[in-house]
Write a protein that holds these residues in place. Structure first.
Motif, PDB file in Angstrom:
ATOM      1  N   TYR A  97      15.323 -12.686 -25.636  1.00 37.81           N
ATOM      2  CA  TYR A  97      15.140 -11.452 -26.400  1.00 37.81           C
ATOM      3  C   TYR A  97      16.340 -10.528 -26.239  1.00 37.81           C
ATOM      4  CZ  TYR A  97      13.873  -6.605 -27.142  1.00 37.81           C
ATOM      5  OH  TYR A  97      13.902  -5.284 -27.531  1.00 37.81           O
ATOM      6  N   ASP A 133       5.859  -9.528 -20.856  1.00 36.08           N
ATOM      7  CA  ASP A 133       5.709 -10.858 -21.438  1.00 36.08           C
ATOM      8  C   ASP A 133       4.309 -11.349 -21.119  1.00 36.08           C
ATOM      9  OD1 ASP A 133       6.130 -13.283 -22.621  1.00 36.08           O
ATOM     10  OD2 ASP A 133       7.445 -14.086 -21.084  1.00 36.08           O
ATOM     11  N   SER A 142      12.157 -16.234 -21.857  1.00 34.19           N
ATOM     12  CA  SER A 142      11.701 -15.444 -23.004  1.00 34.19           C
ATOM     13  C   SER A 142      12.352 -14.072 -23.025  1.00 34.19           C
ATOM     14  CB  SER A 142      10.180 -15.305 -22.969  1.00 34.19           C
ATOM     15  OG  SER A 142       9.762 -14.738 -21.728  1.00 34.19           O
ATOM     16  N   GLY A 176       7.198  -9.361 -29.839  1.00 30.13           N
ATOM     17  CA  GLY A 176       8.385  -8.581 -30.153  1.00 30.13           C
ATOM     18  C   GLY A 176       8.070  -7.172 -30.627  1.00 30.13           C
ATOM     19  N   THR A 225       8.801  -2.943 -25.134  1.00 26.23           N
ATOM     20  CA  THR A 225       8.807  -4.136 -25.973  1.00 26.23           C
ATOM     21  C   THR A 225       7.858  -5.165 -25.382  1.00 26.23           C
ATOM     22  OG1 THR A 225      11.065  -3.762 -26.711  1.00 26.23           O
ATOM     23  CG2 THR A 225      10.227  -6.004 -26.895  1.00 26.23           C
ATOM     24  N   LEU A 227       6.496  -9.012 -25.452  1.00 28.57           N
ATOM     25  CA  LEU A 227       6.721 -10.401 -25.841  1.00 28.57           C
ATOM     26  C   LEU A 227       5.429 -11.182 -25.608  1.00 28.57           C
ATOM     27  CD1 LEU A 227      10.225 -10.942 -24.168  1.00 28.57           C
ATOM     28  CD2 LEU A 227       9.726 -10.255 -26.527  1.00 28.57           C
ATOM     29  N   PRO A 228       5.157 -12.216 -26.397  1.00 31.18           N
ATOM     30  CA  PRO A 228       6.079 -12.860 -27.344  1.00 31.18           C
ATOM     31  C   PRO A 228       6.126 -12.246 -28.738  1.00 31.18           C
ATOM     32  CG  PRO A 228       4.060 -14.111 -27.205  1.00 31.18           C
ATOM     33  CD  PRO A 228       3.917 -12.993 -26.211  1.00 31.18           C
ATOM     34  N   ILE A 273      10.142  -4.218 -20.652  1.00 31.39           N
ATOM     35  CA  ILE A 273       9.759  -5.435 -21.375  1.00 31.39           C
ATOM     36  C   ILE A 273       8.614  -6.115 -20.642  1.00 31.39           C
ATOM     37  CG2 ILE A 273      10.555  -7.651 -22.276  1.00 31.39           C
ATOM     38  CD1 ILE A 273      13.431  -6.503 -22.120  1.00 31.39           C
TER      39      ILE A 273
END
Length: 408
Positions: free
Chosen positions: A104, A242, A100, A270, A265, A267-268, A240
């Motif tokens: 990205y 997730d 994932s 975004g 950022t 995720l998922p 990031i």
């Protein structure tokens, strides 16, 4: 480097030959053996090995069992469909980017028109795979012969050999000028485990940064806990997460990125929060009706002040990353809770209150407290149909318990 004879695994009579053992896994016999081990139970490894060695060479059986274990571990990062077609090394599973996050990052490159990337320190090829699937051609480089062979095998297994060229070489010897971008993933583990000093990475962060600055665009994968003072002003730094867990940080260089800015950022979804660094210190004040827990990427990126502003709130303590407000805050960057009780820290009082309210399920969160959640739950002796969340933290420097539940 020449291909190893794929039909001659090491026999155990002399020194182990990892390349020969790996090549044997890619023969029809090795492939069939691996396919039959997809669901095997590692707890039954001795019995399984004994049975298989009756019809297969011992070295091949050992290699297949090891690879089967690695594939099972890799499912969490790569998903079952890819993991059971790919090949891994122990370090490769540990250090590879989960799909994932790699997808990205590849998407950011592709959106800027990048069509070719020199992937330096490619490992088992996880990032190269994500880039190729985004339509980017990749030169994947690793100096370890076995790791390079594994990356090559993965490109072939996933049908991406036409987009991924794997080269066994020292990254310092690679001419990156023909490529639109450079990606560097330095090794952050050594013989004693995880490496925290960026200059102890292999290659060091300073070398990777110099290589990045020579390219039109570049990305460097680094540990999420990297000291902010180690990040140069030329980079856009991104953290990031997730599913709520911080997975990595990446430094971006070149056209299309914002030097000196920090980004978080999630995720998922975004969702992305960005601001110049550093931000001014947010206000601190009393606990309101709502408590907001920023995502870990927001905290790592030092962007809590942005969340405070978005929520119209304040910190509960100048050293604690909990945000409070008097009104609800609908933000993708926080998990929000409605607070019913604000009490000085006292476990006996907490136990009595939970018993009185029939709480049988307790979520314990802590920030700025030395008390372990498992110990709290053990001491509460919970019974009842209701649920609650307790935050063990500090408010204006004082040990505090905040009790409530998630905002639905």
């Amino acid at each position: 480097m020449g291909r190893v004879n794929a039909t001659t695994p090491s026999t155990g009579a002399g020194a182990p030959d990892p390349l020969a053992d790996f090549a044997a896994l890619r023969t029809p016999e090795g492939a069939a053996l691996l396919a039959g081990l997809r669901e095997y139970d590692p707890a039954q490894e001795l019995a399984t090995a004994t049975r298989l060695r009756r019809t297969h060479p011992p070295a091949l059986v050992s290699a297949a069992l090891g690879q089967a274990r690695l594939r099972q571990r890799a499912v969490a990062k790569f998903g079952a469909e890819d993991a059971y077609r790919m090949f891994f090394t122990p370090n490769g599973v540990e250090q590879a980017t989960r799909t994932s996050v790699a997808s990205y990052r590849a998407g950011r490159f592709a959106a800027l028109g990048v069509r070719s990337v020199a992937d330096l320190c490619c490992g088992i090829g996880g990032d190269a795979v994500a880039l190729a699937r985004a339509g980017v051609s990749v030169l994947a480089v690793d100096r370890d012969p076995l790791t390079a062979e594994v990356a090559r095998a993965n490109a072939e297994a996933l049908g991406l050999a036409g987009l991924i060229e794997v080269r066994c070489a020292d990254v310092a010897d690679i001419d990156t000028e023909p490529y639109d971008a450079v990606f560097v993933d330095p090794a952050r583990r050594g013989g004693r485990g995880r490496i925290f000093d960026p200059e102890a990475y292999s290659p060091p962060l300073s070398w990777a940064t110099a290589a990045a600055l020579k390219a039109p665009r570049a990305a460097l994968k680094i540990a999420p806990g990297v000291p902010h003072e180690a990040i140069g002003p030329e980079a856009e730094a991104e953290w990031i997460s997730d599913g709520g867990d911080v997975k990595e940080a990446v430094l971006w260089f070149g056209e299309g990125f914002t030097p000196g800015s920090y980004r978080a950022t999630l995720l998922p979804s975004g969702a992305t929060l960005a601001a110049p660094a550093p931000l001014p210190a947010p206000p601190v004040g009393p606990v309101g009706r709502y408590l907001h827990e920023p995502d870990g990427a927001v905290i790592r990126a030092h962007l809590v002040a942005s969340v405070v502003e978005e929520c119209g709130g304040r910190l509960i303590d100048e050293t604690i990353a909990y945000v409070t407000s008097d009104a609800p805050c609908d933000s993708p960057y926080v998990s929000s809770y409605e607070i019913t009780d604000h009490l000085p820290f006292h476990l006996k009082r907490l136990k009595a209150l939970l018993r009185e309210r029939g709480v049988g399920v307790l979520t314990v969160k802590k920030r700025g407290s030395a008390v372990e959640p498992e110990e709290v739950r053990r001491r509460m002796k919970l019974q009842g149909p209701n649920e609650a969340t307790v935050f063990l933290t500090r408010v204006a420097g004082a040990p505090t318990m905040l009790i409530g539940g998630p905002v639905r």
